[in-house]
Design a protein around this motif. Structure first.
Motif, PDB file in Angstrom:
ATOM      1  N   ALA A 227       0.806  -1.115  -0.044  1.00 12.67           N
ATOM      2  CA  ALA A 227      -0.152  -0.019   0.007  1.00 12.67           C
ATOM      3  C   ALA A 227       0.936   1.358  -0.080  1.00 12.67           C
ATOM      4  CB  ALA A 227      -0.997   0.019   1.205  1.00 12.67           C
ATOM      5  N   ARG A 228       2.017   1.202   0.869  1.00 12.16           N
ATOM      6  CA  ARG A 228       2.795   2.348   0.746  1.00 12.16           C
ATOM      7  C   ARG A 228       3.581   2.675  -0.640  1.00 12.16           C
ATOM      8  NH1 ARG A 228       4.629   1.210   6.826  1.00 12.16           N
ATOM      9  NH2 ARG A 228       3.230   2.165   8.048  1.00 12.16           N
ATOM     10  N   LEU A 229       4.232   1.517  -1.270  1.00 16.84           N
ATOM     11  CA  LEU A 229       4.648   1.607  -2.821  1.00 16.84           C
ATOM     12  C   LEU A 229       3.564   2.260  -3.480  1.00 16.84           C
ATOM     13  CD1 LEU A 229       7.390   0.724  -3.433  1.00 16.84           C
ATOM     14  CD2 LEU A 229       6.690  -1.570  -3.949  1.00 16.84           C
ATOM     15  N   ALA A 230       2.449   1.563  -3.331  1.00 14.03           N
ATOM     16  CA  ALA A 230       1.264   2.048  -4.315  1.00 14.03           C
ATOM     17  C   ALA A 230       1.017   3.554  -4.094  1.00 14.03           C
ATOM     18  CB  ALA A 230       0.196   1.227  -4.066  1.00 14.03           C
ATOM     19  N   ALA A 231       1.229   3.950  -2.872  1.00 14.94           N
ATOM     20  CA  ALA A 231       0.866   5.423  -2.693  1.00 14.94           C
ATOM     21  C   ALA A 231       1.876   6.459  -2.901  1.00 14.94           C
ATOM     22  CB  ALA A 231       0.840   5.348  -1.140  1.00 14.94           C
ATOM     23  N   ARG A 232       3.145   5.768  -3.381  1.00 15.93           N
ATOM     24  CA  ARG A 232       4.168   6.775  -4.012  1.00 15.93           C
ATOM     25  C   ARG A 232       3.829   7.124  -5.242  1.00 15.93           C
ATOM     26  NH1 ARG A 232      10.019   4.619  -3.413  1.00 15.93           N
ATOM     27  NH2 ARG A 232       9.552   2.885  -2.002  1.00 15.93           N
ATOM     28  N   SER A 233       2.964   6.478  -6.239  1.00 16.72           N
ATOM     29  CA  SER A 233       2.466   6.814  -7.265  1.00 16.72           C
ATOM     30  C   SER A 233       1.152   7.475  -7.236  1.00 16.72           C
ATOM     31  CB  SER A 233       2.671   5.845  -8.489  1.00 16.72           C
ATOM     32  OG  SER A 233       2.005   4.707  -8.233  1.00 16.72           O
ATOM     33  N   GLY A 234       0.723   7.502  -5.937  1.00 17.42           N
ATOM     34  CA  GLY A 234      -0.533   8.200  -5.906  1.00 17.42           C
ATOM     35  C   GLY A 234      -1.672   7.321  -5.620  1.00 17.42           C
ATOM     36  N   ALA A 235      -1.681   6.127  -5.869  1.00 20.49           N
ATOM     37  CA  ALA A 235      -2.744   5.122  -5.659  1.00 20.49           C
ATOM     38  C   ALA A 235      -3.170   4.846  -4.375  1.00 20.49           C
ATOM     39  CB  ALA A 235      -2.187   3.760  -6.576  1.00 20.49           C
ATOM     40  N   PHE A 236      -4.544   4.797  -4.514  1.00 20.13           N
ATOM     41  CA  PHE A 236      -5.020   4.070  -3.080  1.00 20.13           C
ATOM     42  C   PHE A 236      -4.817   2.545  -3.224  1.00 20.13           C
ATOM     43  CE2 PHE A 236      -8.664   4.346  -6.128  1.00 20.13           C
ATOM     44  CZ  PHE A 236      -9.225   2.755  -5.633  1.00 20.13           C
ATOM     45  N   THR A 237      -4.992   1.789  -1.610  1.00 21.89           N
ATOM     46  CA  THR A 237      -5.074   0.674  -1.726  1.00 21.89           C
ATOM     47  C   THR A 237      -6.222   0.045  -0.912  1.00 21.89           C
ATOM     48  OG1 THR A 237      -2.794   0.283  -1.921  1.00 21.89           O
ATOM     49  CG2 THR A 237      -3.997  -1.588  -0.983  1.00 21.89           C
ATOM     50  N   VAL A 238      -7.246  -0.926  -1.444  1.00 19.05           N
ATOM     51  CA  VAL A 238      -8.024  -1.558  -0.477  1.00 19.05           C
ATOM     52  C   VAL A 238      -7.592  -3.012  -0.221  1.00 19.05           C
ATOM     53  CG1 VAL A 238     -10.419  -1.963  -0.041  1.00 19.05           C
ATOM     54  CG2 VAL A 238      -9.767  -0.271  -1.451  1.00 19.05           C
ATOM     55  N   ILE A 239      -7.558  -3.299   1.192  1.00 18.16           N
ATOM     56  CA  ILE A 239      -7.431  -4.733   1.553  1.00 18.16           C
ATOM     57  C   ILE A 239      -8.668  -5.217   1.917  1.00 18.16           C
ATOM     58  CG2 ILE A 239      -6.291  -6.402   2.951  1.00 18.16           C
ATOM     59  CD1 ILE A 239      -4.225  -4.021   3.366  1.00 18.16           C
ATOM     60  N   VAL A 240      -9.324  -6.109   1.284  1.00 16.65           N
ATOM     61  CA  VAL A 240     -10.705  -6.644   1.367  1.00 16.65           C
ATOM     62  C   VAL A 240     -10.812  -8.260   1.444  1.00 16.65           C
ATOM     63  CG1 VAL A 240     -11.424  -6.274  -1.018  1.00 16.65           C
ATOM     64  CG2 VAL A 240     -13.084  -5.966   0.845  1.00 16.65           C
ATOM     65  N   GLY A 241     -11.862  -8.828   2.142  1.00 13.86           N
ATOM     66  CA  GLY A 241     -12.089 -10.242   2.234  1.00 13.86           C
ATOM     67  C   GLY A 241     -12.659 -10.478   0.862  1.00 13.86           C
ATOM     68  N   GLY A 242     -11.751 -11.610   0.057  1.00 11.15           N
ATOM     69  CA  GLY A 242     -12.140 -12.147  -1.029  1.00 11.15           C
ATOM     70  C   GLY A 242     -13.460 -13.011  -0.987  1.00 11.15           C
ATOM     71  N   ARG A 243     -13.921 -13.423   0.224  1.00  9.26           N
ATOM     72  CA  ARG A 243     -14.834 -14.270   0.205  1.00  9.26           C
ATOM     73  C   ARG A 243     -15.918 -13.535   0.609  1.00  9.26           C
ATOM     74  NH1 ARG A 243     -11.032 -17.833   3.295  1.00  9.26           N
ATOM     75  NH2 ARG A 243     -10.240 -19.138   1.542  1.00  9.26           N
ATOM     76  N   LEU A 244     -16.068 -12.275   0.878  1.00 15.34           N
ATOM     77  CA  LEU A 244     -17.343 -11.428   0.851  1.00 15.34           C
ATOM     78  C   LEU A 244     -18.124 -11.733   0.025  1.00 15.34           C
ATOM     79  CD1 LEU A 244     -15.869  -8.156   2.831  1.00 15.34           C
ATOM     80  CD2 LEU A 244     -17.126 -10.097   3.896  1.00 15.34           C
ATOM     81  N   ASP A 245     -19.329 -11.626  -0.151  1.00 14.55           N
ATOM     82  CA  ASP A 245     -20.087 -11.841  -1.207  1.00 14.55           C
ATOM     83  C   ASP A 245     -20.145 -10.322  -2.142  1.00 14.55           C
ATOM     84  OD1 ASP A 245     -22.014 -12.615  -2.847  1.00 14.55           O
ATOM     85  OD2 ASP A 245     -23.730 -11.615  -1.949  1.00 14.55           O
ATOM     86  N   GLN A 246     -19.673 -10.671  -3.410  1.00 12.09           N
ATOM     87  CA  GLN A 246     -19.653  -9.337  -4.317  1.00 12.09           C
ATOM     88  C   GLN A 246     -18.787  -8.097  -3.841  1.00 12.09           C
ATOM     89  OE1 GLN A 246     -21.737  -9.103  -7.438  1.00 12.09           O
ATOM     90  NE2 GLN A 246     -21.835 -11.289  -7.103  1.00 12.09           N
ATOM     91  N   ALA A 247     -17.582  -8.677  -3.195  1.00 10.06           N
ATOM     92  CA  ALA A 247     -16.979  -7.763  -2.422  1.00 10.06           C
ATOM     93  C   ALA A 247     -16.341  -6.534  -3.405  1.00 10.06           C
ATOM     94  CB  ALA A 247     -15.327  -8.236  -2.171  1.00 10.06           C
TER      95      ALA A 247
END
Ligand SMILES: Nc1ncnc2c1ncn2[C@@H]1O[C@H](COP(=O)(O)OP(=O)(O)O)[C@@H](O)[C@H]1O
Ligand SMILES: N[C@@H](CCC(=O)OP(=O)(O)O)C(=O)O
Length: 374
Positions: A227-247
């Motif tokens: 997430a910090r690496l992605a933030a260096r080029s201004g991108a957000f990161t979402v960490i989310v449960g892949g088993r959640l319905d329709q995540a």
């Protein structure tokens, strides 16, 4: 405006899916789950979003195919498992995207590919071209030729590097927990989900300290680093449960699921800063007054036709300085041609590049996305 609006508005996304999820905790590829992610990704693409998938799971799938119940310790056995498993992995992605009349493409990368400037530009051009053709790149590490990554199992970092590479608006990391918790939920059942933070927040390091699951290797630490690496080029990161319905679809609708980690600054400012600070110049191109004007006022790319002279020896992808005819530096950027090629095409129109070189890799000498004004 809620920060979640950024997820709704994103036009280019990297979606990274970890081994534990993809292989149903090691029981072989979870095809129904993969099919559901593909359905959601196909919806995104229909809305005009460009998506690159970073898919782990080759080692876990290879272990299943080879009948191994324990992850081997020898690196070459891990590499062999990855080579076997990658077949099943891409076949499954391909078959699922075919249901939506979409082509998928296998892209195997190493971290080295992305730190070498020439390969960086090549990887970037290939991914962009695939996206232009509406193809979904399915990226994994090239485990046959590297050992560090397989040892650390760090596709989270690869996801972030790919996000930087294609200048994605965001990175979505699907994992086996609902997001980042304030402590490892496997060990602390009362752990609470973190919904939103700045990626640089130092408190997050303590929260993410809990190690990985049985199949994944990086745990939350590598996700935080990503997430910090992605933030260096201004991108957000979402960490989310892949088993959640329709995540994925729910994130897209702005629902506050998972953990949103935000960059400190916007995408363009971040990229320009990265370009300005990271690279030494290897050569110099002298550009005419017209080119100076379109670069400075119009924020456009530098075409070969505006180049009057080339000094120094450099390779494709290296940083060169652009100077006006009095020698004053006006910009810096990553050049698309090596110094001999640049000399040969200087002053010519882009449609003559093939006549001179026998091929054309890019119409621009330096693309505006790879340039900073000084
Ligand atoms: N603070 C935390 N919040 C959530 N999960 C955590 C935390 N600290 C450690 N973990 C562990 O990280 C694991 C996910 O990482 P990992 O196993 O590498 O998955 P993946 O294969 O998706 O990359 C979770 O199963 C969990 O046990
Ligand atoms: N490239 C390898 C290892 C990657 C890996 O384990 O990553 P992850 O599950 O995301 O922590 C694979 O596909 O199995």
């Amino acid at each position: 405006m809620s920060e979640r609006e950024q997820v709704r508005r994103a036009r280019r996304l990297v979606i990274k899916i970890g081994s534990a999820l993809l292989t149903n905790d090691g029981r072989g590829l979870d095809v129904p789950a993969l099919a559901r992610w593909v359905d959601q990704i196909a919806d995104l693409i229909r809305e005009g979003v460009e998506v690159v998938v970073v898919s782990s799971g080759s080692v876990a799938e290879g272990m299943t195919r080879l009948g191994w119940s324990r992850r081997p310790e020898h690196l070459h056995e891990l590499q062999a498992a990855a080579a076997v498993g990658q077949m099943g992995l891409v076949q499954t992605w391909e078959a699922q995207f075919r249901r939506h009349d979409r082509n998928a493409a296998q892209v195997l990368l190493t971290h080295d590919d992305l730190s070498d400037r020439k390969r960086y530009l090549n990887a970037r051009s290939t991914l962009r071209t695939l996206l232009d053709f509406g193809v979904i790149p399915i990226v994994n590490e090239n485990d046959t030729v590297v050992t560090d990554e397989i040892r650390f199992g760090d596709n989270d970092t690869l996801g972030a590097l790919v996000a930087n590479l294609i200048e994605a608006d965001g990175l979505i990391i699907l994992t086996d927990q609902d997001g980042l918790f304030d402590s490892d939920p496997r060990k602390h059942p009362d752990a609470r989900l973190v919904t939103e933070r700045r990626a640089g927040d130092p408190e997050l390091d303590i929260m993410a300290g809990g190690g990985a699951g049985a199949l994944g290797r990086g745990g939350m630490q590598t996700k935080l680093r990503a997430a910090r690496l992605a933030a260096r080029s201004g991108a957000f990161t979402v960490i989310v449960g892949g088993r959640l319905d329709q995540a994925i679809s729910r994130l897209r609708e702005g629902e506050e699921i998972g953990t949103l980690l935000l960059p400190e600054q916007g995408r363009i400012a971040a990229r320009k800063q990265w370009l300005a600070s990271h690279l030494q110049t290897r050569g110099r191109v002298t550009i005419d007054a017209g080119a100076v004007q379109v670069l400075c006022r119009g924020g456009r790319s530098l075409l070969p036709v505006g180049v009057k002279g080339v000094a120094g020896q450099f390779r494709r992808g290296e940083m060169v300085s652009c100077v006006d005819e009095s020698g004053q530096e006006v910009a810096r950027g990553l050049i698309n041609y090596d110094s001999d090629e640049a000399r040969a095409i200087a002053g010519r129109s882009s449609d003559r590049i093939t006549d001179v070189l026998g091929y054309v890799s890019d119409e621009e000498m330096i693309h505006r996305d790879n340039m900073v004004l000084v």
